[in-house]
Design an enzyme around this catalytic site. Structure first.
Site, PDB file in Angstrom:
ATOM      1  N   ASP A 238      -2.410  10.488   3.730  1.00 53.89           N
ATOM      2  CA  ASP A 238      -3.836  10.156   3.808  1.00 53.89           C
ATOM      3  C   ASP A 238      -4.581  11.166   4.667  1.00 53.89           C
ATOM      4  OD1 ASP A 238      -6.280   8.928   3.723  1.00 53.89           O
ATOM      5  OD2 ASP A 238      -5.780   7.434   5.247  1.00 53.89           O
TER       6      ASP A 238
ATOM      7  N   LYS B 251      -9.982  12.830   8.324  1.00 54.57           N
ATOM      8  CA  LYS B 251      -9.555  12.376   9.640  1.00 54.57           C
ATOM      9  C   LYS B 251      -9.700  13.510  10.649  1.00 54.57           C
ATOM     10  CE  LYS B 251      -6.219   9.007   7.891  1.00 54.57           C
ATOM     11  NZ  LYS B 251      -6.887   7.802   8.406  1.00 54.57           N
TER      12      LYS B 251
ATOM     13  N   LYS C  58       0.840  -1.198   0.000  1.00 59.60           N
ATOM     14  CA  LYS C  58       0.000   0.000   0.000  1.00 59.60           C
ATOM     15  C   LYS C  58       0.876   1.250   0.000  1.00 59.60           C
ATOM     16  CE  LYS C  58      -3.157   2.595   3.002  1.00 59.60           C
ATOM     17  NZ  LYS C  58      -3.831   2.624   4.314  1.00 59.60           N
TER      18      LYS C  58
ATOM     19  N   ARG D 208      -7.507  -0.140   0.851  1.00 58.93           N
ATOM     20  CA  ARG D 208      -8.007  -1.407   0.312  1.00 58.93           C
ATOM     21  C   ARG D 208      -8.426  -1.270  -1.155  1.00 58.93           C
ATOM     22  NH1 ARG D 208     -12.493  -1.744   4.853  1.00 58.93           N
ATOM     23  NH2 ARG D 208     -10.724  -0.754   5.888  1.00 58.93           N
TER      24      ARG D 208
ATOM     25  N   GLU E 258      -9.438   3.915   1.852  1.00 58.20           N
ATOM     26  CA  GLU E 258      -8.866   4.029   0.507  1.00 58.20           C
ATOM     27  C   GLU E 258      -7.782   3.008   0.224  1.00 58.20           C
ATOM     28  OE1 GLU E 258      -5.570   5.195   2.704  1.00 58.20           O
ATOM     29  OE2 GLU E 258      -7.666   5.716   3.049  1.00 58.20           O
TER      30      GLU E 258
END
Length: 474
Positions: free
Chosen positions: A247, A254, A242, A327, A325
């Site tokens: 992120d 978040k 990954k 996955r 995201e």
């Protein structure tokens, strides 16, 4: 750092480092090293050190305890450079007695090399710590294969340091393009081939889930493929890491901890560094590594909760949460790998869920697999390297949690339970029923607090684990 074997140079070192097991100091120090040190001052107790001057040379005694493990030896030697830089000059000698076997010597050499690593990349030169890149390190040992041990330890430490750097660099530097350029620089070494897909090529390859995640970022996504082929390969291993270089959570932004989200490419760091190591060691396997690299950001084009997106596997995905995201990009990475390469084993690594941290804390990674043999071999390698992974169930009832009414599958079940397991079941839907697949959720172990940095930093988790897993099969 420049390693030299004893006798290759005539210049004397300014510091001699001697590792000693507990309670052997009184016997071995005078007999082998000519040092008379009272047991009350130094007995070799674990994590103890004693600095003395012998003639015109400083001597650092390092206590290893009674029965030291490789991870503890690595940490003991990492402390030398990391915490005693003021006693290091232009050359040191690592003087190993016959009590240390090849595994412990290798760990000591790795740890000593890692001790020179620092995250002060952008400090002004006058503020920077000592630079140990040109430090000469003489290695003394009676083991006949010491030259092979030194060479191997250098390659392992180089790979771990690369994994450290990739996680620790800030996200304005460590972008998808940076990772792609890093991969291109590795091309050609022992025949390694690097293939990079830009947005246009990724679209033509139907990597739609991968592209959806990147839509909100000004930084272009890169789908990275590395191919290592060996004429005497024993098997073909596929790795997927990954590579979310930062992120934000997307539109499901978040609300805490975002400052640490440069670490969300810890899986990519492990895969890239492991690839470098396998190539450097030229191990007799075929290896295909894939890193889908994106930034999950927010702008007018960002993908939306409730969107239905497509995927390389042909499955439609209902987006419940844009912070799930990782996955999505792994789904396309896994599908592309299995569909385009004849892989014997597939392993993906990802800082995927907080659920795995809630389950195991910072002690080990969560392991999911559809193959008992693969799972057992990964557990065994993890225990041997102290990069531990432990299995969680993959029962089919968990798959029902990911059912969508509007699409083939949804990316998040929306419940505060079984998050790591349902994420693994989502990924399983994209492996095209490959019989030997494992997913390692390393969210709690790829990045965190260590004694070697004042802030959270990369751990290189997965590099030594994968090396041992591979070598156990050769």
């Amino acid at each position: 750092m420049i390693f030299e074997l004893s006798g290759s140079t005539s210049s004397k070192s300014s510091l001699r480092i001697i590792p000693i097991f507990e309670n052997s100091a009184a016997d071995i120090l005078p007999s082998k090293f000519g040092l008379d040190v009272h047991p009350s001052v130094f007995s070799g107790k674990k994590d103890s050190t004693y600095l003395l001057q012998h003639h015109d040379q400083l001597v650092l005694l390092v206590g290893l305890g009674e029965d030291q493990e490789i991870n503890e030896v690595e940490k003991s030697f990492r402390r030398i450079l990391s915490k005693n830089a003021e006693i290091i000059q232009d050359k040191v000698t690592l003087d190993f007695s016959q009590d240390l076997d090849s595994k412990l010597i290798e760990s000591a050499l790795i740890g000593f090399s890692l001790g020179g690593y620092s995250i002060d990349f952008f400090k002004r030169e006058k503020d920077k710590k000592k630079d140990f890149r040109d430090l000469k390190v003489e290695v003394k040992s009676s083991i006949e294969s010491i030259h092979l041990i030194v060479d191997r330890a250098e390659k392992i430490s180089n790979a771990k340091i690369e994994a450290f750097k990739l996680v620790d660099l800030p996200p304005n530097v460590l972008t998808p393009t940076f990772l792609a350029d890093w991969a291109k620089k590795l091309e050609g070494k022992n025949g390694l081939k690097a293939i990079i897909f830009d947005q246009k090529k990724a679209k033509s390859e139907r990597l739609d889930a991968f592209l959806a995640v990147s839509r909100g970022s000004a930084k272009a996504p890169k789908f990275i493929i590395l191919e290592h082929r060996h004429p005497k390969a024993k098997f073909h291993l596929g790795l997927v890491g990954k590579g979310v270089t930062f992120d934000t959570g997307g539109l499901n932004i978040k609300t805490q901890g975002m400052v640490h989200m440069k670490s969300d490419m810890g899986g990519a760091a492990a895969v890239l560094a492991t690839t470098q190591l396998i190539v450097d060691l030229n191990l007799p396997i075929n290896l295909t590594s894939i890193v889908p690299a994106v930034e999950n950001a927010v702008d007018k084009d960002a993908y939306l909760p409730s969107e239905v997106i497509q995927s390389h596997a042909g499955l439609s995905i209902e987006v419940i949460d844009t912070d799930a995201e990782g996955r999505l990009i792994l789904a396309d990475g896994l599908s592309y790998l299995v569909q385009n390469y004849a892989i014997d084993q597939v392993i993906d690594l990802a800082t995927l869920t907080g659920s795995s941290v809630a389950t195991f804390g910072y002690e080990c990674g969560a392991l999911f697999s559809n193959s008992e043999d693969l799972s057992n071999n990964l557990q065994k390698a993890g225990l041997e390297t102290f990069e531990k992974v432990w299995p969680l169930p993959m029962w089919e009832n968990y798959r029902k949690e990911m059912d969508s009414e509007i699409a083939d599958i949804k990316n998040y079940h929306g419940k505060p339970i079984a998050g790591a397991i349902t994420a693994a079941k989502f990924l399983e839907a994209f492996i095209h029923e490959h019989p030997s697949w494992a997913h390692l959720d390393i969210a709690g172990v790829a990045y965190g607090d260590t004694e070697f940095s004042k802030t959270k930093s990369g751990t290189a988790f997965g590099v030594h684990l994968l090396l041992k897993f591979i070598e156990n099969q050769l």
